[in-house]
Design a protein around this motif. Structure first.
Motif, PDB file in Angstrom:
ATOM      1  N   UNK A  48       0.842  -1.200   0.000  1.00  0.00           N
ATOM      2  CA  UNK A  48       0.000   0.000   0.000  1.00  0.00           C
ATOM      3  C   UNK A  48       0.879   1.253   0.000  1.00  0.00           C
ATOM      4  N   UNK A  49       0.467   2.245  -0.771  1.00  0.00           N
ATOM      5  CA  UNK A  49       1.214   3.490  -0.847  1.00  0.00           C
ATOM      6  C   UNK A  49       2.186   3.557  -2.006  1.00  0.00           C
ATOM      7  N   UNK A  50       2.357   2.454  -2.753  1.00  0.00           N
ATOM      8  CA  UNK A  50       3.246   2.489  -3.916  1.00  0.00           C
ATOM      9  C   UNK A  50       2.660   3.397  -4.997  1.00  0.00           C
ATOM     10  N   UNK A  53       3.933   4.264 -10.927  1.00  0.00           N
ATOM     11  CA  UNK A  53       5.173   3.895 -11.614  1.00  0.00           C
ATOM     12  C   UNK A  53       5.795   2.637 -10.997  1.00  0.00           C
ATOM     13  N   UNK A  54       5.782   2.548  -9.675  1.00  0.00           N
ATOM     14  CA  UNK A  54       6.329   1.368  -8.998  1.00  0.00           C
ATOM     15  C   UNK A  54       5.497   0.131  -9.305  1.00  0.00           C
ATOM     16  N   UNK A  55       4.168   0.295  -9.332  1.00  0.00           N
ATOM     17  CA  UNK A  55       3.291  -0.839  -9.647  1.00  0.00           C
ATOM     18  C   UNK A  55       3.521  -1.279 -11.088  1.00  0.00           C
ATOM     19  N   UNK A  56       3.676  -0.324 -11.997  1.00  0.00           N
ATOM     20  CA  UNK A  56       3.924  -0.665 -13.403  1.00  0.00           C
ATOM     21  C   UNK A  56       5.259  -1.397 -13.550  1.00  0.00           C
ATOM     22  N   UNK A  92      -7.241  -6.793 -10.325  1.00  0.00           N
ATOM     23  CA  UNK A  92      -7.521  -5.361 -10.416  1.00  0.00           C
ATOM     24  C   UNK A  92      -6.736  -4.644  -9.330  1.00  0.00           C
ATOM     25  N   UNK A  93      -6.131  -3.527  -9.712  1.00  0.00           N
ATOM     26  CA  UNK A  93      -5.322  -2.722  -8.807  1.00  0.00           C
ATOM     27  C   UNK A  93      -5.993  -1.352  -8.708  1.00  0.00           C
ATOM     28  N   UNK A  94      -6.180  -0.853  -7.477  1.00  0.00           N
ATOM     29  CA  UNK A  94      -6.875   0.412  -7.264  1.00  0.00           C
ATOM     30  C   UNK A  94      -5.934   1.444  -6.646  1.00  0.00           C
ATOM     31  N   UNK A 101      -1.128   3.225  -4.417  1.00  0.00           N
ATOM     32  CA  UNK A 101      -1.832   1.949  -4.366  1.00  0.00           C
ATOM     33  C   UNK A 101      -2.644   1.847  -3.086  1.00  0.00           C
ATOM     34  N   UNK A 102      -3.935   1.511  -3.249  1.00  0.00           N
ATOM     35  CA  UNK A 102      -4.832   1.411  -2.101  1.00  0.00           C
ATOM     36  C   UNK A 102      -5.250  -0.033  -1.854  1.00  0.00           C
TER      37      UNK A 102
END
Length: 178
Positions: A48-50, A53-56, A92-94, A101-102
């Motif tokens: 959480x908190x990413x 860009x980090x998630x991608x 799914x990423x929210x 990121x939540x």
């Protein structure tokens, strides 16, 4: 007339046999893969908190970016083995309004492997529900580590790790050129 009728019948028969060969047993059919490959290791790296860009970087580009809901990325993967039943996985990423990121939803959950999910094994990781828009997510308190019991295997392993001495890696001398 008779020859034409015989020729037309034989061509029709050959055409039907060729068409039947497309689904004839024993004919090789390729595996069809589509979408983003998502693994449990990828999901376990998400925190959480990413940022987006980090998630991608971890997950790759999402397959679906909804233009009406820009805070949601969807990763879909399907595999249809040749002649087999189609298997599909969804993730799914929210994100919140700050592009952090939540929450996650889908076929994978953080810290829960497929084997644990199927066998009903417990994991130490807890998944918090998604927060409503406008709410701030409070980070979960980490449980304190308890020291190993004296005489246990864990304590002997920790003792071995603590007594390891590091040795520097030798660097080779530069080669002399003439």
């Amino acid at each position: 007339m008779q020859n034409t009728k015989l020729l037309l019948t034989s061509l029709t028969l050959v055409g039907l046999l060729a068409l039947a060969g497309c689904s004839f047993p024993g004919v090789y059919k390729i595996d069809i893969q589509q979408g983003n490959v998502v693994t449990q290791d990828m999901i376990d790296q998400l925190r959480p908190g990413m940022t987006r860009r980090q998630v991608r970087f971890i997950m790759g580009n999402p397959l679906i970016q909804d233009t009406f809901n820009t805070n949601r990325w969807d990763y879909l993967y399907s595999l249809q083995p040749g002649g087999g039943k189609r298997q599909q996985e969804r993730m799914s990423v929210f994100f919140n309004e700050s592009d952090q990121l939540v929450s996650l939803s889908g076929d994978f959950m953080p810290g829960v492997s497929r084997d644990q999910e199927i066998l009903g094994g417990s994991s130490d990781t807890t998944v918090s529900p998604a927060t409503e828009p406008g709410q701030t997510e409070q980070p979960a308190a980490q449980p304190e580590e308890k020291p190993a019991k004296p005489g246990s295997t864990e304590e002997s392993i920790q003792r071995e790790i603590d007594t390891i001495e590091t040795t520097p890696v030798p660097t080779p001398a530069p080669l002399e050129t003439r």
